[in-house]
Design an enzyme around this catalytic site. Structure first.
Site: not given
Ligand code: AMP
Length: 292
Positions: A40, A44, A155, A158, A194
């Site tokens: 995270l 996140h 987010g 994505d 990440s």
């Molecule tokens: P992940 O752990 O990469 O699957 O991301 C989990 C959630 O966090 C997803 O909805 C992503 O779009 C969101 N997320 C990842 N990076 C960011 C960011 N830089 N800003 C806002 N939301 C993010």
């Protein structure tokens, strides 16, 4: 149910998750869900804060979903640090962490896939990551049905994933409001991810060109330039700046994800490119020509 950090409980089974959410429902509390794969960062945590602004309780999930990784992708190498993640979630005010095992999510005999069709999955990352969005749609639909929150937070970083989630939630009548949250960025504009941790210091310096070139290109297209030469120039600059491969640099409608050849209402600039073994994606709005 265990307590990882003050205020934060951990559920590892669907039954424990449902028990906790049912207790909240009995108290007429509203629930926000934040699905993640862990490792995270502030991006996140901004989703957790968005959930807490609208809901009484925030449930974060951490599940590195094998179904959304291709055979040559980084499932085994994906960073995992539950203790650090739990501390961050507790600090942001989340109430519950749901972190199931692969066997809990996909017990023996699991055979159902949720797959969203064209045009949402045929462009952008779709052709480069076969099966990815079906893996995302399958796991997110399960998480939504397991927790049955009032709202779920994703987010805008994505963007294609956000559109896919909105579509299957609507198509399958899943009674959860899907909320998009703006992209959190580092000081130099790079979208937090990440996967940024994979980069060396030198690669990280190269990465800063992506948001800079996206902003320049978006401005050029918003000023009335046709998209094709502006997108080609951006690809060439990424390559000369040290990016090792470009999956796509595209102008598309933000809702349908269909390609556009000029700026228009709702248009966005999308890019995916590699630096060594790290794949970066980003997207930003492109205002229509003449917008202030
Ligand atoms: P992940 O752990 O990469 O699957 O991301 C989990 C959630 O966090 C997803 O909805 C992503 O779009 C969101 N997320 C990842 N990076 C960011 C960011 N830089 N800003 C806002 N939301 C993010």
């Amino acid at each position: 149910m265990s307590h990882a950090a003050p205020g934060l409980s951990i559920a590892r089974t669907v039954a424990a998750l449902r028990e906790r959410v049912a207790a909240w429902r009995a108290e007429r509390l509203t629930v926000g869900l934040i699905p993640t794969m862990g490792a995270l960062h502030e991006g996140h945590l901004s989703l957790v804060r968005a959930a807490l602004a609208q809901c009484d309780r925030a449930v974060a999930t951490i599940f590195v979903n094998p179904k959304q990784f291709g055979p040559k992708e980084d499932f085994a190498a994906y960073p995992r640090d539950e203790a650090a993640d739990a501390a961050k979630l507790a600090g942001a005010g989340a109430h519950l962490l749901f972190t199931p095992s692969v066997a809990e999510m996909y017990p023996d005999g699991h055979a159902t896939t949720v797959s969203v069709g064209s045009p949402l999955t045929e462009g952008l990352c779709g052709p480069f990551r076969p099966g990815h969005f079906a893996g995302v749609a399958t796991v997110v639909s399960k998480l939504l049905l397991q927790a049955l929150p009032d709202r779920a937070y994703f987010g805008e970083k994505d963007w294609q994933q956000l559109q896919v989630v909105k579509r299957f939630a609507r198509d399958l009548d899943i009674p959860v409001a899907i909320e998009g949250v703006p992209t959190m960025r580092e000081g130099d504009g790079l979208a937090m991810s990440s996967r940024n941790a994979y980069m060396s210091a030198g690669e990280r310096r190269v990465a800063a060109a992506l948001p800079r070139l996206m902003n320049e290109t978006a401005r050029r297209i918003a000023a009335g330039d046709p998209a094709a030469p502006a997108l080609e120039a951006m690809s060439a600059s990424l390559t000369s700046g040290g990016f090792t491969a470009i999956d796509y640099v595209t102008l598309a409608d933000g809702a349908t994800l269909r390609g556009l050849d000029r700026a228009a209402q709702g248009a966005r600039l999308f890019a995916a490119a590699w630096i060594g073994r790290t794949r970066l994606i980003d997207n930003i709005p492109v205002p229509p020509v003449g917008a202030p």
